[in-house]
Design an enzyme around this catalytic site. Structure first.
Site, mmCIF file in Angstrom:
data_model
loop_
_atom_site.group_PDB
_atom_site.id
_atom_site.type_symbol
_atom_site.label_atom_id
_atom_site.label_comp_id
_atom_site.label_asym_id
_atom_site.label_seq_id
_atom_site.Cartn_x
_atom_site.Cartn_y
_atom_site.Cartn_z
ATOM 1 C CG ASP A 33 60.407 86.137 -6.213
ATOM 2 O OD1 ASP A 33 60.794 86.102 -5.027
ATOM 3 O OD2 ASP A 33 60.515 87.151 -6.934
ATOM 4 C CD GLN B 2 58.829 91.447 -0.476
ATOM 5 O OE1 GLN B 2 58.642 91.532 0.740
ATOM 6 N NE2 GLN B 2 59.648 92.271 -1.117
ATOM 7 C CG HIS C 48 61.585 92.292 -7.812
ATOM 8 N ND1 HIS C 48 62.853 92.182 -8.337
ATOM 9 C CD2 HIS C 48 61.648 93.267 -6.881
ATOM 10 C CE1 HIS C 48 63.646 93.045 -7.726
ATOM 11 N NE2 HIS C 48 62.943 93.718 -6.840
ATOM 12 C CE LYS D 147 63.569 91.338 -0.832
ATOM 13 N NZ LYS D 147 63.668 92.779 -1.026
ATOM 14 C CB CYS E 44 62.412 96.302 -8.724
ATOM 15 S SG CYS E 44 63.863 97.177 -8.198
HETATM 16 N N1 7TS Z 1 61.495 89.162 -5.728
HETATM 17 C C1 7TS Z 1 60.673 89.923 -4.999
HETATM 18 C C2 7TS Z 1 59.210 89.577 -4.920
HETATM 19 C C3 7TS Z 1 61.195 91.022 -4.324
HETATM 20 O O1 7TS Z 1 60.383 91.776 -3.597
HETATM 21 C C4 7TS Z 1 62.581 91.313 -4.422
HETATM 22 C C5 7TS Z 1 63.183 92.525 -3.781
HETATM 23 C C6 7TS Z 1 63.389 90.462 -5.176
HETATM 24 C C7 7TS Z 1 62.802 89.405 -5.832
HETATM 25 C C8 7TS Z 1 64.858 90.668 -5.309
HETATM 26 O O2 7TS Z 1 65.499 90.424 -4.097
HETATM 27 P P1 7TS Z 1 67.073 90.685 -3.930
HETATM 28 O O3 7TS Z 1 67.318 90.455 -2.478
HETATM 29 O O4 7TS Z 1 67.773 89.733 -4.801
HETATM 30 O O5 7TS Z 1 67.294 92.106 -4.340
HETATM 31 N N2 7TS Z 1 62.281 93.549 -3.521
HETATM 32 C C9 7TS Z 1 62.561 94.814 -3.185
HETATM 33 C C10 7TS Z 1 61.581 95.747 -2.941
HETATM 34 O O6 7TS Z 1 60.363 95.526 -3.013
HETATM 35 N N3 7TS Z 1 62.161 96.915 -2.619
HETATM 36 O O7 7TS Z 1 63.493 96.767 -2.679
HETATM 37 C C11 7TS Z 1 63.762 95.447 -3.012
#
Ligand code: 7TS
Length: 405
Positions: free
Chosen positions: A199, A202, A124, A225, A363
């Site tokens: 990371d 997910q 990401h 999430k 992203c």
């Molecule tokens: N890493 C992964 C693997 C992600 O899927 C996401 C967000 C992030 C980091 C960033 O997370 P945040 O909470 O700091 O924004 N992924 C997604 C997505 O797949 N669609 O919208 C956000």
């Protein structure tokens, strides 16, 4: 035939989420953010209704209650991840901030010119850009482990060297759903004396993650999430590393003493929590974890495996569909395109049937570049999704195909 039997009853569990009673909604975008159960919403509301105050600052009753609830949430997170030392849990805004914290407080103080940071091609943006910025400042190099066309990583060791100082890898891809063999990556990091960063944005929401067993150096994820509120996330770091690291943000609460020309720092984790934190959100995340524990992370994972298999089988029946990624070990994220229909048109058409799917680059533009597409459609699940919803999705996609004929 896909075995659809599970101890999870999504129709019952859906009743815990007010949004599903309030509107007709097939929500297939939990990888972006999950829906919120009543218990999380009411826990946040209770904080504001009954004991709203700042934490770690005052001796009056409601402030003590707020501090206790905030720190109990931290303990719940440590237990959820099988971590003994609660001071290794830092509250952040989310995965993005957690990774930036490492890039500022560890990388910029420990790497030198020509040192290397290793990531994969399936990250990401939040696990790419912070390292690019740090490398640029230091003169270090960002090296990439490429993915294979089935969405897996093969032979990561080839990309490690004596210069590798940190490796940061996604546990589960937000595009392919691949669950990467992070045990192998962490073992390699140790062999090459590099710091390992996972990371887990997910993964932690969808299956049991035992940080003690993994023995990684850092692990990052987002509360929103995993049924929690937006605005709160976590960085786990090994205490011995956190102790040695410089603060990330400066301000109130992260200090022990401040003079006009110099300051000293609070103990970990508070050294990394400058200013008023997201108190209600952290407490709400604690409530989310209680619910996830009640439902059972193993059960959630098994159910999501079943609904993922069912969806892949159903989607494969659709003419002109191309599914990206085919890893043997995968979670509930499926990315696809349908011949001659832009993913945004697909998302728009299924939206007319009240089905929420994601379209775009997720992203993860480097993935799109390698797949040679500008965007894809994506569906992603949680335990509140039903098999009937998948049938509705497939019918709606078929309607889209007929529209574009
Ligand atoms: N890493 C992964 C693997 C992600 O899927 C996401 C967000 C992030 C980091 C960033 O997370 P945040 O909470 O700091 O924004 N992924 C997604 C997505 O797949 N669609 O919208 C956000």
């Amino acid at each position: 035939m896909i075995n659809t039997k599970s101890s999870i009853d999504p129709n019952e569990l859906r009743k815990l989420f007010p949004i599903f009673a309030k509107r007709s909604l097939v929500y297939l975008d939990s990888a972006a953010t999950s829906q919120k159960p009543e218990i999380v919403i009411s826990t946040v509301k209770k904080f504001y209704d009954e004991y709203n105050s700042n934490v770690h600052r005052s001796i009056y009753d409601i402030s003590q209650e707020a501090t206790e609830a905030y720190e109990i949430a931290r303990e719940k997170i440590a237990k959820f991840l099988n971590i003994d030392k609660v001071n290794s849990i830092i509250f952040t805004k989310g995965t993005t901030e957690s990774i930036n914290l490492i890039a500022y407080s560890w990388v910029r103080h420990n790497l030198q010119k020509d040192d290397e940071i290793l990531i994969t091609e399936m990250e990401h943006h939040s696990n790419i850009v912070p390292w690019q910025l740090a490398c640029k400042d230091i003169g270090a190099k960002l090296k990439i482990i490429p993915f294979e066309m089935d969405g897996t990583l093969s032979n990561p060791e080839k990309y490690f060297s004596k210069k590798t100082k940190l490796v940061s890898v996604t546990h589960q891809s937000n595009v392919f759903g691949t669950i990467n063999d992070i045990d192998k990556i962490i073992t390699l990091a140790k062999k090459y004396n590099a710091i390992s960063v996972i990371d887990a944005a997910q993964s932690v929401p969808h299956f049991p993650v035992d940080v003690k067993a993994l023995d990684c150096d850092f692990l990052a994820f987002s509360g929103h999430k995993m049924l929690g509120p937006t605005g709160v996330g976590v960085l786990y770091g090994k205490p011995e590393l956190l102790e040695k690291m410089n603060p990330f943000l400066g301000g109130g609460e992260m200090i022990r003493s401040v003079k006009l020309n110099e300051s000293t720092w609070n103990d970990i984790p508070w050294k990394f929590e400058a200013g008023t934190p997201n108190i209600a959100q952290a407490i709400g995340l604690g409530a989310a974890i209680d619910l996830l524990n009640q439902i059972g992370m193993k059960e959630i994972h098994n159910y999501e495996k079943k609904i993922t298999d069912y969806t892949i089988n159903s989607l494969k029946e659709i003419d002109g569909i191309k599914i990206y990624g085919n890893a043997p070990n995968r979670g509930g994220v499926i990315t696809f395109n349908i011949d001659n229909i832009h993913s945004h048109d697909l998302a728009q058409i299924v939206n007319n049937d009240k089905i929420a799917i994601r379209a775009g680059h997720h992203c993860a533009q480097p993935i799109m570049n390698k797949l040679n597409v500008s965007s894809t459609a994506r569906v992603s699940f949680y335990f509140y999704n039903t098999f009937d919803e998948i049938d509705l999705l497939c019918n709606s996609l078929k309607k889209a195909i007929n529209l574009f004929k």
